[in-house]
Scaffold this active site. Structure first.
Site, PDB file in Angstrom:
ATOM      1  N   ASP A  46       0.842  -1.202   0.000  1.00 43.52           N
ATOM      2  CA  ASP A  46       0.000   0.000   0.000  1.00 43.52           C
ATOM      3  C   ASP A  46       0.877   1.253   0.000  1.00 43.52           C
ATOM      4  O   ASP A  46       2.037   1.205   0.436  1.00 43.52           O
ATOM      5  CB  ASP A  46      -0.885   0.033   1.245  1.00 43.52           C
ATOM      6  CG  ASP A  46      -1.842  -1.144   1.294  1.00 43.52           C
ATOM      7  OD1 ASP A  46      -2.277  -1.596   0.226  1.00 43.52           O
ATOM      8  OD2 ASP A  46      -2.145  -1.610   2.419  1.00 43.52           O
ATOM      9  N   TYR A  74       6.573  -8.668   8.626  1.00 45.15           N
ATOM     10  CA  TYR A  74       6.255  -7.244   8.681  1.00 45.15           C
ATOM     11  C   TYR A  74       6.499  -6.665  10.070  1.00 45.15           C
ATOM     12  O   TYR A  74       6.404  -7.366  11.077  1.00 45.15           O
ATOM     13  CB  TYR A  74       4.771  -7.003   8.339  1.00 45.15           C
ATOM     14  CG  TYR A  74       4.363  -7.376   6.945  1.00 45.15           C
ATOM     15  CD1 TYR A  74       4.418  -6.446   5.904  1.00 45.15           C
ATOM     16  CD2 TYR A  74       3.899  -8.656   6.654  1.00 45.15           C
ATOM     17  CE1 TYR A  74       4.012  -6.784   4.618  1.00 45.15           C
ATOM     18  CE2 TYR A  74       3.500  -8.999   5.369  1.00 45.15           C
ATOM     19  CZ  TYR A  74       3.564  -8.064   4.355  1.00 45.15           C
ATOM     20  OH  TYR A  74       3.167  -8.407   3.085  1.00 45.15           O
ATOM     21  N   TYR A 177      -3.418 -10.075   4.704  1.00 50.38           N
ATOM     22  CA  TYR A 177      -3.608  -8.623   4.686  1.00 50.38           C
ATOM     23  C   TYR A 177      -3.430  -8.099   6.103  1.00 50.38           C
ATOM     24  O   TYR A 177      -4.235  -8.393   6.996  1.00 50.38           O
ATOM     25  CB  TYR A 177      -4.982  -8.261   4.113  1.00 50.38           C
ATOM     26  CG  TYR A 177      -5.025  -8.438   2.624  1.00 50.38           C
ATOM     27  CD1 TYR A 177      -4.587  -7.423   1.770  1.00 50.38           C
ATOM     28  CD2 TYR A 177      -5.434  -9.644   2.067  1.00 50.38           C
ATOM     29  CE1 TYR A 177      -4.581  -7.601   0.393  1.00 50.38           C
ATOM     30  CE2 TYR A 177      -5.432  -9.826   0.689  1.00 50.38           C
ATOM     31  CZ  TYR A 177      -5.004  -8.802  -0.135  1.00 50.38           C
ATOM     32  OH  TYR A 177      -4.993  -8.989  -1.491  1.00 50.38           O
ATOM     33  N   LEU A 198       3.525   0.522   8.572  1.00 51.00           N
ATOM     34  CA  LEU A 198       3.684  -0.845   8.080  1.00 51.00           C
ATOM     35  C   LEU A 198       4.946  -0.916   7.227  1.00 51.00           C
ATOM     36  O   LEU A 198       5.118  -0.141   6.294  1.00 51.00           O
ATOM     37  CB  LEU A 198       2.467  -1.260   7.237  1.00 51.00           C
ATOM     38  CG  LEU A 198       2.509  -2.658   6.619  1.00 51.00           C
ATOM     39  CD1 LEU A 198       2.601  -3.732   7.708  1.00 51.00           C
ATOM     40  CD2 LEU A 198       1.281  -2.903   5.751  1.00 51.00           C
TER      41      LEU A 198
END
Length: 312
Positions: A46, A74, A177, A198
């Site tokens: 994103d 992540y 996600y 993120l």
């Protein structure tokens, strides 16, 4: 900025995507700097997200698929007490709730979200419906029915909460996600949550130690005394080998005679203990990767996906 005729570039780059631009925008910037004819990225990030965006140039794109199936890691920071329309800080706040959960409730919620779980992708994801990404429907106020996906959250660790912020790292399967994971955590805690930071740290076996920033490439581009050929040599040196996306596959070496037959589409004896597997085929003489082969039960090496060039 210099502009050059597009050229054949082959290799693999681990780009450190900056915040505030889309994955495709980052790809186009890098593709333009390299004057590359063909390039593509693996795994959309994103605009809010930063970190590892693998980019395949030229012949390397033939093997990108195998890395798309890889696990990922992540670093996440979420804001508690607020649910947004996009599950991140780019959206509008839909509601606010008090933060009343205990440490034991947090641990219990984390445990419930670890392992094999079902997840419904966000409407602001890049998943396509009738050829159109879901986020384009979402921007028009449309809500498309999404199928539940089975994903794996292997570990949520380094958890730290301070007031209305919670920070953690997550190791997960493809198709996960993070925004949805954070929103689900917020609902389990009864207060809501959304992502404010993120960063992708890892894709497959690749860690963030090999990341290259766009600004670092621009520094090479902006050297005043540089010549065309020197510049391209410098940036091409940033690229990893063509077979990097499939570096987890074993190697099989072929002699010049075997290689000749193999490249004509003929099966050759593998001289290997490997069976029923895809392998990286290497030209023994020059130690050059030439493509993918598949070894069958008869121990024959069958051409599977070959390079159209030996550039490495």
């Amino acid at each position: 900025m210099f502009f050059y005729k597009k050229r054949n570039v082959h290799g693999f780059l681990l780009l450190d995507k900056p915040q505030g631009i889309s994955s495709n925008n980052a790809l186009q910037k890098v593709k333009k700097i390299f004057s590359a004819k063909k390039a593509g990225y693996i795994g959309t990030l994103d605009p809010l997200a930063t970190g590892m965006l693998p980019i395949c140039f030229g012949e390397c794109t033939k093997f990108a698929y195998y890395l798309t199936k890889s696990d990922k890691r992540y670093h996440v920071i979420a804001k508690l007490g607020e649910k947004t329309s996009t599950s991140d800080s780019d959206g509008v706040i839909l509601n606010k709730r008090p933060i009343l959960f205990t440490a034991s409730q947090l641990q219990c919620s984390i445990k419930e979200l670890t392992g094999s779980i079902n997840q419904i992708p966000s409407m602001y994801s890049a998943i396509k419906c009738n050829g159109i990404p879901l986020y384009k429907y979402a921007r028009q106020g449309l809500n498309i029915k999404r199928n539940t996906r089975k994903i794996s959250i292997y570990n949520i660790y380094s958890i730290r909460q301070e007031k209305n912020l919670i920070e953690f790292k997550v190791f997960c399967s493809k198709g996960t996600y993070i925004r949805t994971l954070v929103e689900d955590l917020g609902e389990k805690l009864g207060c809501g949550a959304h992502v404010i930071f993120l960063r992708r740290l890892q894709v497959g076996s690749f860690s963030d130690t090999k990341l290259v920033k766009i600004s670092d490439i621009y520094k090479l581009l902006n050297q005043k005394d540089i010549k065309n050929i020197d510049f391209f040599k410098k940036i091409d040196d940033l690229l990893m080998p063509i077979d990097s996306p499939i570096d987890f596959l074993p190697k099989v070496y072929l002699s010049p005679k075997e290689l000749y037959s193999f490249q004509l589409g003929q099966a050759v004896y593998s001289h290997s203990d490997i069976k029923y597997s895809l392998v990286r085929v290497i030209e023994k003489k020059n130690n050059k990767f030439v493509g993918l082969g598949k070894i069958n039960k008869e121990e024959l090496l069958i051409p599977y996906r070959l390079l159209s060039t030996f550039s490495n």
